[in-house]
Design a protein around this motif. Structure first.
Motif, mmCIF file in Angstrom:
data_model
loop_
_atom_site.group_PDB
_atom_site.id
_atom_site.type_symbol
_atom_site.label_atom_id
_atom_site.label_comp_id
_atom_site.label_asym_id
_atom_site.label_seq_id
_atom_site.Cartn_x
_atom_site.Cartn_y
_atom_site.Cartn_z
ATOM 1 N N VAL A 94 0.882 -1.166 0.000
ATOM 2 C CA VAL A 94 0.000 0.000 0.000
ATOM 3 C C VAL A 94 0.921 1.217 0.000
ATOM 4 C CG1 VAL A 94 -1.665 1.347 1.329
ATOM 5 C CG2 VAL A 94 -1.871 -1.149 1.237
ATOM 6 N N ILE A 95 0.680 2.157 -0.910
ATOM 7 C CA ILE A 95 1.567 3.308 -1.054
ATOM 8 C C ILE A 95 0.796 4.580 -0.711
ATOM 9 C CG2 ILE A 95 3.175 4.510 -2.563
ATOM 10 C CD1 ILE A 95 3.146 2.034 -4.361
ATOM 11 N N THR A 96 1.378 5.383 0.163
ATOM 12 C CA THR A 96 0.787 6.671 0.509
ATOM 13 C C THR A 96 1.743 7.798 0.126
ATOM 14 O OG1 THR A 96 1.683 6.722 2.765
ATOM 15 C CG2 THR A 96 -0.442 5.625 2.443
ATOM 16 N N ALA A 97 1.219 9.022 0.126
ATOM 17 C CA ALA A 97 1.990 10.175 -0.335
ATOM 18 C C ALA A 97 2.505 11.029 0.812
ATOM 19 C CB ALA A 97 1.128 11.026 -1.270
ATOM 20 N N HIS A 98 2.711 10.444 1.978
ATOM 21 C CA HIS A 98 3.280 11.215 3.081
ATOM 22 C C HIS A 98 4.617 11.830 2.640
ATOM 23 C CE1 HIS A 98 0.561 8.561 5.500
ATOM 24 N NE2 HIS A 98 0.349 9.729 6.081
ATOM 25 N N HIS A 99 4.841 13.067 3.048
ATOM 26 C CA HIS A 99 5.990 13.820 2.549
ATOM 27 C C HIS A 99 6.780 14.424 3.701
ATOM 28 C CE1 HIS A 99 3.275 17.142 3.327
ATOM 29 N NE2 HIS A 99 2.377 16.566 2.530
ATOM 30 N N GLN A 100 7.768 15.219 3.335
ATOM 31 C CA GLN A 100 8.680 15.763 4.342
ATOM 32 C C GLN A 100 7.959 16.657 5.356
ATOM 33 O OE1 GLN A 100 11.799 19.003 3.623
ATOM 34 N NE2 GLN A 100 12.991 17.118 3.303
ATOM 35 N N ASP A 101 7.003 17.437 4.898
ATOM 36 C CA ASP A 101 6.267 18.303 5.823
ATOM 37 C C ASP A 101 5.510 17.452 6.844
ATOM 38 O OD1 ASP A 101 6.867 19.733 3.366
ATOM 39 O OD2 ASP A 101 5.694 21.377 4.194
ATOM 40 N N ASP A 102 4.910 16.345 6.389
ATOM 41 C CA ASP A 102 4.235 15.426 7.317
ATOM 42 C C ASP A 102 5.219 14.883 8.344
ATOM 43 O OD1 ASP A 102 1.707 15.585 6.058
ATOM 44 O OD2 ASP A 102 2.316 14.085 4.580
ATOM 45 N N GLN A 103 6.410 14.551 7.882
ATOM 46 C CA GLN A 103 7.423 13.994 8.777
ATOM 47 C C GLN A 103 7.827 15.017 9.840
ATOM 48 O OE1 GLN A 103 8.361 11.206 9.797
ATOM 49 N NE2 GLN A 103 10.126 10.477 8.611
ATOM 50 N N VAL A 104 8.010 16.256 9.421
ATOM 51 C CA VAL A 104 8.372 17.316 10.368
ATOM 52 C C VAL A 104 7.259 17.505 11.400
ATOM 53 C CG1 VAL A 104 8.771 19.803 10.582
ATOM 54 C CG2 VAL A 104 9.940 18.501 8.797
ATOM 55 N N GLU A 105 6.010 17.533 10.932
ATOM 56 C CA GLU A 105 4.883 17.683 11.852
ATOM 57 C C GLU A 105 4.815 16.523 12.838
ATOM 58 O OE1 GLU A 105 1.563 17.935 9.253
ATOM 59 O OE2 GLU A 105 2.306 19.744 8.248
ATOM 60 N N THR A 106 5.043 15.311 12.354
ATOM 61 C CA THR A 106 5.008 14.135 13.224
ATOM 62 C C THR A 106 6.073 14.236 14.310
ATOM 63 O OG1 THR A 106 4.156 12.746 11.432
ATOM 64 C CG2 THR A 106 5.217 11.614 13.267
ATOM 65 N N ASP A 112 12.638 25.986 12.455
ATOM 66 C CA ASP A 112 13.769 25.853 11.542
ATOM 67 C C ASP A 112 13.751 24.442 10.961
ATOM 68 O OD1 ASP A 112 16.310 25.472 10.355
ATOM 69 O OD2 ASP A 112 17.183 27.019 11.640
ATOM 70 N N ARG A 113 13.316 24.328 9.717
ATOM 71 C CA ARG A 113 13.156 23.012 9.093
ATOM 72 C C ARG A 113 14.484 22.246 9.037
ATOM 73 N NH1 ARG A 113 9.606 20.639 4.947
ATOM 74 N NH2 ARG A 113 8.309 22.484 5.206
ATOM 75 N N ALA A 114 15.564 22.929 8.699
ATOM 76 C CA ALA A 114 16.855 22.240 8.570
ATOM 77 C C ALA A 114 17.282 21.619 9.897
ATOM 78 C CB ALA A 114 17.916 23.210 8.070
ATOM 79 N N VAL A 115 17.093 22.365 10.981
ATOM 80 C CA VAL A 115 17.443 21.840 12.303
ATOM 81 C C VAL A 115 16.579 20.631 12.634
ATOM 82 C CG1 VAL A 115 17.394 22.353 14.782
ATOM 83 C CG2 VAL A 115 18.320 24.035 13.176
ATOM 84 N N ILE A 116 15.290 20.722 12.347
ATOM 85 C CA ILE A 116 14.379 19.616 12.656
ATOM 86 C C ILE A 116 14.745 18.374 11.856
ATOM 87 C CG2 ILE A 116 11.985 18.832 12.476
ATOM 88 C CD1 ILE A 116 11.171 21.750 13.038
ATOM 89 N N LEU A 117 15.086 18.551 10.589
ATOM 90 C CA LEU A 117 15.441 17.395 9.765
ATOM 91 C C LEU A 117 16.702 16.714 10.283
ATOM 92 C CD1 LEU A 117 14.654 18.786 6.193
ATOM 93 C CD2 LEU A 117 13.321 17.125 7.521
ATOM 94 N N ARG A 118 17.654 17.498 10.775
ATOM 95 C CA ARG A 118 18.860 16.890 11.363
ATOM 96 C C ARG A 118 18.500 16.128 12.635
ATOM 97 N NH1 ARG A 118 21.290 21.860 9.738
ATOM 98 N NH2 ARG A 118 21.117 22.726 11.840
ATOM 99 N N GLN A 119 17.592 16.660 13.425
ATOM 100 C CA GLN A 119 17.162 15.971 14.636
ATOM 101 C C GLN A 119 16.459 14.653 14.293
ATOM 102 O OE1 GLN A 119 14.741 19.035 16.393
ATOM 103 N NE2 GLN A 119 16.468 19.976 17.488
ATOM 104 N N ILE A 120 15.618 14.686 13.297
ATOM 105 C CA ILE A 120 14.923 13.461 12.874
ATOM 106 C C ILE A 120 15.937 12.407 12.448
ATOM 107 C CG2 ILE A 120 13.394 12.461 11.130
ATOM 108 C CD1 ILE A 120 11.848 15.126 11.162
#
Length: 443
Positions: free
Chosen positions: A141-153, A231-239
């Motif tokens: 099953v394929i969904t379209a979850h994206h980077q913004d969803d990941q940051v919110e999660t 700060d999206r870049a900081v959050i992505l590094r944390q993830i």
């Protein structure tokens, strides 16, 4: 062709700049599932810009791979929460047909909860998508979850004080059932790029007003991100850091489970009860104790999600000690501990949900814990034995089948001694073992 318009749905074979990268990501995610006879994929498409981009990318990917690669069925879940939902599903069906895909709408029927609508809708959505995959013979099953969803999660997990498991966010690949995998190929793609792909294809996306409803925490976060308050870049590094930590922990847990089972210190019974030697549990590192408890409670309860972290930390401290635990209740499971720790399903005050079996039913999952093969005969009801007012705390949670006239037809094999020779044994497999180790790396 940057800046030019993508061909519309009538020309799915041609690539365009906003979409060809999405198609490549989708093909790469699907490659492990494409055998000599290809694979069937369910695309979850609501009609929003994210899922429309997924459908466009799938059309391009399918054209590039060819008929031997993968087959696609588009599935729209109609949650029936808004009057427009049926018309929106019909629009998705027209888009899917233009791209050469079959389409199916599945509906979330029955009473809706008075509160917790987003969580309940999410659980219903995955349940319906999984059913569609099993009925179609789809491996993914394929969904379209994206980077913004990941940051919110990640931010939502941080707000509730989650540890590395929660802060690592969504997995790119997650087991839904034995044999069906959820794929999220766009988790590192910003939402804006998905919108670009839809605009380039000249499709009109559906905008769900609940996505901007500030009564919901995710909608408030979405607005904050759009306004640059994080700060999206900081959050992505944390993830990324937490994902590395999750991988390390899960490698350790997989090795521990394999070793404990090999030594006879850990088992899952045909009744779905998880049993682990208490000394062996206490010898685990604290992080692994927590991670094991998280999975054992959720698996033995047949639950969609694990309990909150603080409750698990308190339980781990009790179980790592020496005092007996007579019947702690957490997340739908009952935990008893002497020299052995047992995790069993809690029957609860209202019991377990019954399942109406239509005539000819062949297979059903009971309480998230048992896969049951049926004879495909007359209609009946699948219920917990406790609904008949019988059984001890373990027996009450086991499944039995009643005929239409209310007579007992078949029961879990562990109940046969109690019921006598006239009752047939249900053909079933416990699913708790699989749930206990789902998504872990090989030991």
């Amino acid at each position: 062709m940057a800046g030019s318009a993508c061909p519309g749905p009538g020309h799915p074979a041609e690539l365009c700049a906003p979409t060809d990268d999405l198609a490549r990501r989708l093909r790469d995610a699907l490659n492990p599932f494409i055998g000599s006879h290809g694979a069937t994929a369910i695309l979850a498409v609501s009609g929003g810009p994210d899922s429309l981009a997924l459908m466009i990318a799938a059309s391009l990917a399918a054209s590039a791979v060819g008929a031997s690669g993968f087959r696609v069925q588009v599935v729209t879940v109609d949650h029936r929460l808004r009057p427009e939902s049926a018309a929106e599903a019909a629009l998705v069906a027209r888009y899917a047909a233009a791209l050469g895909f079959s389409h199916r709408t599945v509906a979330w029927t029955g009473a809706k909860p008075a509160s917790g609508i987003p969580a309940a809708a999410r659980a219903a959505r995955y349940r319906l998508l999984t059913q569609a995959a099993e009925e179609t013979g789809a491996a993914v099953v394929i969904t379209a979850h994206h980077q913004d969803d990941q940051v919110e999660t990640h931010l939502l997990a941080a707000a509730r004080g989650a540890g590395s498991i929660g802060l690592a966010g969504m997995r790119e690949r997650r087991a839904l059932t034995p044999g069906v995998t959820l794929l999220r190929p766009f988790l590192d793609v910003p939402k804006a790029r998905l919108r670009e792909a839809v605009a380039a294809a000249n499709l009109t996306a559906i905008e769900d007003p609940s996505n901007a409803d500030r009564r919901y925490a995710r909608a408030r976060l979405r607005r904050d991100l759009a306004e640059g308050r994080h700060d999206r870049a900081v959050i992505l590094r944390q993830i990324a850091t937490h994902q590395d930590r999750r991988r390390q922990l899960e490698v350790g847990l997989a090795e521990a489970i394999g070793a404990l089972r090999g030594r006879g210190k850990l088992s899952v019974g045909t009744d779905g009860v998880v049993r682990i030697d208490r000394e062996a549990f206490s010898a685990l590192e604290t992080d692994l104790q927590f991670l094991f408890l998280r999975r054992a409670v959720q698996a033995s309860a047949g639950a969609d999600y694990p309990p909150d972290a603080s409750s698990l930390v308190r339980l781990a401290a009790r179980l790592a000690g020496r005092a007996a635990v007579s019947g702690a209740s957490l997340g739908g499971a009952v935990i008893r501990a002497g020299s052995t720790i047992c995790f069993a399903r809690e029957y609860g005050r209202s019991g377990l949900a019954a399942i109406e079996l239509p005539a000819g039913a062949r297979r059903v999952v009971f309480d998230g814990r048992f896969d049951i093969d049926l004879a495909g005969g007359e209609p009946g009801r699948l219920i917990a034995f406790g609904l008949l007012g019988r059984g001890n705390h373990l027996q009450r949670t086991l499944p039995v089948v009643l005929k239409g006239d209310g007579h007992l037809l078949a029961a879990h094999p562990n109940l046969l001694e109690k019921l006598g020779d006239r009752t047939a044994a249900l053909r079933l497999r416990e699913r708790v073992s699989w749930r206990l180790q789902a998504d872990l790396p090989p030991a």
